[in-house]
Motif scaffolding. Structure first.
Motif, short mmCIF file in Angstrom:
data_model
loop_
_atom_site.label_atom_id
_atom_site.label_comp_id
_atom_site.label_asym_id
_atom_site.label_seq_id
_atom_site.Cartn_x
_atom_site.Cartn_y
_atom_site.Cartn_z
N THR A 159 0.84 -1.20 0.00
CA THR A 159 0.00 0.00 0.00
C THR A 159 0.88 1.25 0.00
O THR A 159 2.01 1.24 0.51
CB THR A 159 -0.92 0.04 1.23
N ALA A 160 0.34 2.33 -0.55
CA ALA A 160 1.08 3.59 -0.59
C ALA A 160 1.36 4.10 0.82
O ALA A 160 2.47 4.56 1.12
CB ALA A 160 0.30 4.63 -1.39
N TYR A 161 0.36 4.02 1.68
CA TYR A 161 0.56 4.50 3.05
C TYR A 161 1.58 3.63 3.79
O TYR A 161 2.44 4.15 4.51
CB TYR A 161 -0.77 4.50 3.81
N GLY A 162 1.50 2.33 3.60
CA GLY A 162 2.44 1.44 4.27
C GLY A 162 3.87 1.71 3.88
O GLY A 162 4.77 1.76 4.74
N ARG A 163 4.12 1.93 2.59
CA ARG A 163 5.48 2.23 2.15
C ARG A 163 5.95 3.56 2.74
O ARG A 163 7.12 3.71 3.11
CB ARG A 163 5.56 2.27 0.63
N THR A 217 9.29 4.02 5.17
CA THR A 217 10.43 4.68 4.53
C THR A 217 10.67 6.09 5.03
O THR A 217 11.83 6.52 5.11
CB THR A 217 10.25 4.72 3.00
N GLU A 218 9.63 6.84 5.39
CA GLU A 218 9.89 8.23 5.81
C GLU A 218 10.72 8.33 7.08
O GLU A 218 11.67 9.14 7.10
CB GLU A 218 8.56 8.99 5.94
N PRO A 219 10.48 7.66 8.17
CA PRO A 219 9.29 6.87 8.48
C PRO A 219 8.21 7.74 9.13
O PRO A 219 8.50 8.83 9.61
CB PRO A 219 9.83 5.84 9.48
N VAL A 220 6.98 7.23 9.14
CA VAL A 220 5.90 7.87 9.87
C VAL A 220 5.94 7.33 11.30
O VAL A 220 5.73 6.14 11.52
CB VAL A 220 4.53 7.56 9.23
N LYS A 221 6.24 8.18 12.26
CA LYS A 221 6.38 7.75 13.65
C LYS A 221 5.07 8.01 14.39
O LYS A 221 4.87 9.06 15.00
CB LYS A 221 7.55 8.46 14.32
N LEU A 222 4.19 7.04 14.33
CA LEU A 222 2.87 7.18 14.91
C LEU A 222 2.94 7.37 16.42
O LEU A 222 2.10 8.06 17.01
CB LEU A 222 2.02 5.96 14.57
N GLU A 223 3.95 6.79 17.05
CA GLU A 223 4.07 6.93 18.50
C GLU A 223 4.27 8.39 18.91
O GLU A 223 3.87 8.80 20.01
CB GLU A 223 5.21 6.06 19.04
N GLU A 224 4.88 9.18 18.03
CA GLU A 224 5.07 10.60 18.32
C GLU A 224 3.76 11.36 18.14
O GLU A 224 3.40 12.21 18.96
CB GLU A 224 6.17 11.18 17.44
N ALA A 246 17.37 -2.58 17.91
CA ALA A 246 18.49 -3.52 17.90
C ALA A 246 18.88 -3.97 16.49
O ALA A 246 19.99 -4.44 16.28
CB ALA A 246 18.17 -4.75 18.75
N TYR A 247 17.96 -3.82 15.54
CA TYR A 247 18.22 -4.33 14.19
C TYR A 247 18.02 -3.23 13.15
O TYR A 247 17.02 -3.24 12.42
CB TYR A 247 17.31 -5.52 13.89
N PRO A 248 18.95 -2.29 13.07
CA PRO A 248 18.80 -1.21 12.07
C PRO A 248 18.75 -1.73 10.64
O PRO A 248 18.19 -1.08 9.76
CB PRO A 248 20.03 -0.33 12.31
N GLU A 249 19.31 -2.92 10.42
CA GLU A 249 19.27 -3.49 9.07
C GLU A 249 17.86 -3.91 8.67
O GLU A 249 17.56 -4.07 7.49
CB GLU A 249 20.23 -4.69 8.96
N PHE A 250 16.99 -4.07 9.67
CA PHE A 250 15.58 -4.42 9.41
C PHE A 250 14.66 -3.30 9.88
O PHE A 250 13.57 -3.54 10.40
CB PHE A 250 15.22 -5.73 10.11
N ALA A 251 15.10 -2.07 9.68
CA ALA A 251 14.38 -0.91 10.22
C ALA A 251 12.95 -0.83 9.71
O ALA A 251 12.03 -0.44 10.45
CB ALA A 251 15.13 0.37 9.86
N GLU A 252 12.73 -1.20 8.45
CA GLU A 252 11.38 -1.09 7.88
C GLU A 252 10.42 -2.07 8.54
O GLU A 252 9.27 -1.73 8.86
CB GLU A 252 11.43 -1.31 6.37
N LEU A 253 10.88 -3.29 8.77
CA LEU A 253 10.04 -4.28 9.44
C LEU A 253 9.77 -3.87 10.88
O LEU A 253 8.64 -3.97 11.37
CB LEU A 253 10.71 -5.65 9.41
N LEU A 259 7.07 -1.28 11.05
CA LEU A 259 5.72 -1.85 10.98
C LEU A 259 5.29 -2.35 12.36
O LEU A 259 4.16 -2.09 12.80
CB LEU A 259 5.66 -3.00 9.98
N PHE A 260 6.17 -3.07 13.04
CA PHE A 260 5.82 -3.61 14.35
C PHE A 260 5.49 -2.48 15.33
O PHE A 260 4.53 -2.57 16.10
CB PHE A 260 6.96 -4.46 14.91
N MET A 261 6.29 -1.41 15.31
CA MET A 261 6.02 -0.28 16.19
C MET A 261 4.68 0.37 15.82
O MET A 261 3.87 0.72 16.69
CB MET A 261 7.15 0.74 16.09
N HIS A 262 4.44 0.53 14.53
CA HIS A 262 3.20 1.15 14.04
C HIS A 262 1.99 0.33 14.50
O HIS A 262 0.99 0.88 14.98
CB HIS A 262 3.25 1.22 12.51
N LEU A 263 2.10 -0.97 14.36
CA LEU A 263 1.01 -1.85 14.76
C LEU A 263 0.79 -1.80 16.27
O LEU A 263 -0.35 -1.74 16.75
CB LEU A 263 1.33 -3.28 14.32
#
Length: 291
Positions: free
Chosen positions: A78-82, A86-93, A140-147, A150-154
């Motif tokens: 989805t456009a929003y998911g990407r 990638t930006e990233p959108v920090k929903l917690e903020e 802990a895993y900057p190499e998997f920052a996008e994944l 998602l977990f933080m967003h969820l």
């Protein structure tokens, strides 16, 4: 004390690049093996104390299998998911800025969410702390920052979904909200929590229409739009009724018909400690006995 806390953290699992699983151009780690016995034990702890949020993370991790990868693919399709990853959108903020939320008009999703969080004395940071108790470190895993994003967003969406779905934080309300979460994420861990938790609630008070409420939650959840594809900040500006209409979320009539005092009396925690606190107390007792 800080050094001791650091020493208790499990070592980071290094993932060699050749083992990366690429999804929509983003690297993800190999799936962890399913651990059903660990999940079942965590469900029992959660029923014993529904405030022990750590156990939810334990269960979800133990039973995720490949479901998190399927969710990540669907999300980044989805456009929003990407944009989120990638930006990233920090929903917690966005959801943690109470003054910003207070600036929205009365009756909007933002204000209803703020009222819910203040009324329950919750913060987005509290969920992150519970995740850390379950040894989930989003940094802990900057190499998997996008994944990880998602977990933080969820994770941060959980309390917002309480407001959208209309379910409170009583034991039955939590289970009904997890029915929604299961439908949105397809993670089997939530199904296990609902199955065993629903049985526990029913045994706690046979007069409560637990099964009817859970079935209604299931019907409503199946009709609901995929919330994760929607821009949360756009939804925050809408009146709550309009946000629910946009997402096709129906009113939980069976749940709402149960008196609030009855709902909040279900599965009252028999202990006030989290699992981490209990483990710490056990270690301290063992140390005293061996001294």
């Amino acid at each position: 004390m800080m050094e001791a806390a650091e020493a208790e953290k499990p070592p980071k699992k290094e993932v060699p690049p050749e083992d990366y699983v690429w999804i929509n151009g983003f690297p993800t780690p190999p799936s962890e093996p399913v651990r059903p016995f660990h999940a079942f034990a965590s469900v029992l702890r959660l029923i014993r104390n529904k405030e022990d949020t750590r156990q939810v993370f334990e269960i979800v991790q133990a039973l995720s299998g490949d479901s998190s990868k399927r969710l990540f693919k669907r999300f980044t399709d989805t456009a929003y998911g990407r944009r989120v990853v990638t930006e990233p959108v920090k929903l917690e903020e966005a959801l943690g800025d109470r003054e910003r939320l207070r600036a929205y008009p009365e009756g909007t999703l933002a204000r209803r969410y703020l009222s819910f969080m203040e009324g329950e004395n919750l913060t987005p940071e509290g969920l992150r702390a519970a995740a850390e108790e379950a040894d989930i470190d989003y940094d802990a895993y900057p190499e998997f920052a996008e994944l990880m994003r998602l977990f933080m967003h969820l994770q941060v969406n959980h309390d917002l979904w309480h407001v959208l779905s209309g379910y409170g934080r009583d034991a039955l309300g939590e289970l009904c909200n997890l029915v929604f979460t299961r439908q949105q994420t397809k993670n089997p861990g939530f199904r296990l929590i609902v199955l065993i938790g629903g049985l526990a609630v029913k045994l706690d008070d046979w007069s409560v229409p637990t099964i009817k409420a859970l079935r209604e939650a299931g019907r409503n959840a199946k009709k609901t739009e995929w919330i994760l594809a929607h821009d949360v900040e756009e939804l925050l500006a809408l009146p709550l009724a309009e946000a629910r209409a946009r997402l096709n979320i129906a009113e939980p009539a069976v749940y709402n018909a149960i008196p609030a005092d009855v709902r909040y009396g279900l599965l009252k925690p028999k202990v006030e400690q989290t699992q981490t606190e209990r483990e710490k107390a056990a270690r301290e007792r063992a140390a005293l006995q061996s001294a």
